[in-house]
Design a protein around this motif. Structure first.
Motif, PDB file in Angstrom:
ATOM      1  N   GLN A   7     -13.784  19.005  87.706  1.00  0.00           N
ATOM      2  CA  GLN A   7     -13.603  20.358  88.239  1.00  0.00           C
ATOM      3  C   GLN A   7     -14.854  21.210  88.005  1.00  0.00           C
ATOM      4  O   GLN A   7     -15.272  21.970  88.898  1.00  0.00           O
ATOM      5  N   SER A  32     -10.690  19.431 101.241  1.00  0.00           N
ATOM      6  CA  SER A  32      -9.420  19.775 100.593  1.00  0.00           C
ATOM      7  C   SER A  32      -9.474  19.448  99.101  1.00  0.00           C
ATOM      8  O   SER A  32      -8.984  20.218  98.267  1.00  0.00           O
ATOM      9  N   SER A  35     -11.518  22.142  97.358  1.00  0.00           N
ATOM     10  CA  SER A  35     -10.740  23.369  97.227  1.00  0.00           C
ATOM     11  C   SER A  35      -9.693  23.250  96.121  1.00  0.00           C
ATOM     12  O   SER A  35      -9.505  24.175  95.320  1.00  0.00           O
ATOM     13  N   GLN A  36      -9.027  22.105  96.051  1.00  0.00           N
ATOM     14  CA  GLN A  36      -7.996  21.905  95.041  1.00  0.00           C
ATOM     15  C   GLN A  36      -8.574  21.914  93.631  1.00  0.00           C
ATOM     16  O   GLN A  36      -7.977  22.471  92.700  1.00  0.00           O
ATOM     17  N   VAL A  38     -11.351  23.440  92.609  1.00  0.00           N
ATOM     18  CA  VAL A  38     -11.772  24.803  92.258  1.00  0.00           C
ATOM     19  C   VAL A  38     -10.549  25.654  91.919  1.00  0.00           C
ATOM     20  O   VAL A  38     -10.547  26.398  90.922  1.00  0.00           O
ATOM     21  N   LYS A  39      -9.490  25.542  92.720  1.00  0.00           N
ATOM     22  CA  LYS A  39      -8.273  26.306  92.449  1.00  0.00           C
ATOM     23  C   LYS A  39      -7.662  25.908  91.106  1.00  0.00           C
ATOM     24  O   LYS A  39      -7.188  26.756  90.339  1.00  0.00           O
ATOM     25  N   GLU A  42      -9.666  27.525  88.403  1.00  0.00           N
ATOM     26  CA  GLU A  42      -9.363  28.952  88.330  1.00  0.00           C
ATOM     27  C   GLU A  42      -8.014  29.181  87.652  1.00  0.00           C
ATOM     28  O   GLU A  42      -7.859  30.107  86.849  1.00  0.00           O
ATOM     29  N   GLN A  43      -7.043  28.346  87.954  1.00  0.00           N
ATOM     30  CA  GLN A  43      -5.735  28.472  87.303  1.00  0.00           C
ATOM     31  C   GLN A  43      -5.840  28.152  85.818  1.00  0.00           C
ATOM     32  O   GLN A  43      -5.209  28.804  84.984  1.00  0.00           O
ATOM     33  N   VAL A  48     -10.843  34.349  88.582  1.00  0.00           N
ATOM     34  CA  VAL A  48     -11.463  34.029  89.856  1.00  0.00           C
ATOM     35  C   VAL A  48     -12.909  33.631  89.566  1.00  0.00           C
ATOM     36  O   VAL A  48     -13.652  34.362  88.902  1.00  0.00           O
ATOM     37  N   ARG A  52     -15.692  34.113  97.850  1.00  0.00           N
ATOM     38  CA  ARG A  52     -15.629  33.278  99.053  1.00  0.00           C
ATOM     39  C   ARG A  52     -16.458  33.906 100.166  1.00  0.00           C
ATOM     40  O   ARG A  52     -15.974  34.336 101.205  1.00  0.00           O
TER      41      ARG A  52
END
Length: 293
Positions: A7, A32, A35-36, A38-39, A42-43, A48, A52
Motif C-alpha cells: 500500500q 482498480s 485505488s483499493q 490507496v483507500k 487511508e482507512q 486523506v 485527487r
C-alpha cells in the motif's frame, strides 16, 4: 500499527506517476487495485492522503508516507548493494535540493568528491528547499532553515555573504548623491524570481520599505550577475562572484563595508545510508573551505 508495504509503495507510485492509471501501468496491476490499496491505506491511517487532482498531489499526511516510502526504497537499495545483489552497473541515485547561488559557486565541487553516485539536483530558493525535503521529493537539501524537517537531521554549513553592487555608471548616475534607502527604493532592481525578497530585505535593513517595483526577473545565478553587470539594475551578489568584477571595474559597491549574510544548513534524512553519509561529509568539508564560519 503496521503499514503494508504494498500500500505504501502504491501511494508513492501514484504520486510519482501523477495518476492512478499511470501508477497501475508502472506497477503492472489494474487501476482498480491501485485505488483499493490507496483507500485501504487511508482507512488504516484515518487520513486523506491524496488530493485527487491532475496530477495527483499528496496531502500533508500523504507527504509523510511518501517520504517514508522513499526512505524504505533507499534502505532497500543500500541493503541489496551491501549484499552484492544490486543490478549490474546500476548507480546509486541521490536527490538533493540546492539553491542557485550555491550551485553556481561551491556545491558542484562537493559532488565531485563522491564518485560513483548519480545525483538528481532540484534547484530551489534556500528558503524553500526544506519544503521539498518535507514532501519527500529529495533526500537532502541545502537550506536556510536551522529547524530540522521531521525525520531529518540539520547541521550548519557556514555563511554565504552577499554584497550590494551595480554597474559603475548605474551606481554613479542613479544611486550616488542620494540616501541609499531612497535610491534603492526607486531604481530598477534584479531579482531571481517572485519568491526572491532578498533585495527587499536589504532595503528594509537600511530603513526603507522595499526595493523598487521596477524589477527584472532573472532566474539563474550567472544570469543575475550578468544582468547587474550590464546595468539593468542593482542586486545582492555573492561575494565570490562579485570580487572578480569589482577588481576589474565592471561592478561597484553601493555601500562599502555593507553586506548581508545567509547562514546555510545541510538537512538530510535520518538514515544509516552509506551514500548519504559520504555526501554529507563531502558537502560539509567543501562548505568549510568556501563559506564563512
Amino acid at each position: 500499527m503496521d503499514l503494508p508495504l504494498d500500500q505504501v509503495r502504491t501511494l508513492l507510485a501514484v504520486v510519482d506517476e501523477g495518476t492512478f492509471d499511470a501508477a497501475a501501468a508502472a506497477l503492472h496491476v489494474t487501476p482498480s487495485a491501485v485505488s483499493q490499496r490507496v483507500k485501504a491505506l487511508e482507512q488504516r491511517t484515518g487520513r486523506v492522503l491524496l488530493q485527487r487532482t491532475k496530477p495527483v498531489r499528496p496531502t500533508e499526511s500523504g507527504a509523510v508516507l511518501v517520504r517514508y516510502a522513499r526512505q524504505l526504497a533507499r534502505l532497500e537499495r543500500d541493503a541489496w548493494g551491501e549484499l552484492g545483489l544490486s543490478g549490474a552497473g546500476e548507480p546509486t541515485r541521490v536527490s538533493v535540493a540546492v539553491n542557485a547561488d550555491s550551485l553556481a559557486t561551491w556545491f558542484l565541487p562537493a559532488l565531485s568528491r563522491v564518485p560513483g553516485l548519480c545525483f538528481e539536483l532540484h534547484r530551489e530558493d534556500e528558503g524553500h528547499t526544506a519544503v521539498l525535503l518535507r514532501e519527500g521529493l529529495v533526500m537532502a537539501a541545502v537550506t536556510s532553515s536551522p529547524d530540522p524537517v521531521p525525520g531529518c537531521t540539520a547541521r550548519p554549513l557556514g555563511r554565504m555573504r552577499y554584497l550590494p553592487v551595480a554597474e559603475p555608471e548605474f551606481a554613479r548616475t542613479r544611486v550616488a548623491g542620494r540616501p541609499l534607502p531612497e535610491a534603492l527604493a526607486a531604481e530598477p532592481v534584479i531579482v531571481f524570481d517572485r519568491k526572491d525578497d532578498f533585495q527587499d530585505g536589504y532595503v528594509r535593513r537600511l530603513g526603507g520599505t522595499s526595493a523598487a517595483p521596477l524589477r527584472h526577473h532573472v532566474p539563474t545565478s550567472e544570469g543575475f550577475l550578468d544582468a547587474v553587470a550590464a546595468g539593468l539594475g542593482w542586486g545582492m551578489v555573492p561575494e565570490v562572484q562579485a570580487h572578480p568584477l569589482l577588481a576589474d571595474g565592471r561592478l561597484s559597491l553601493l555601500a562599502p563595508g555593507e553586506w548581508m549574510d545567509v547562514t546555510l544548513y545541510w538537512q538530510q534524512w535520518k538514515l544509516d545510508s552509506p551514500a548519504l553519509a559520504a555526501l554529507a561529509e563531502a558537502v560539509t568539508a567543501t562548505a568549510a573551505g568556501a563559506l564563512r564560519g
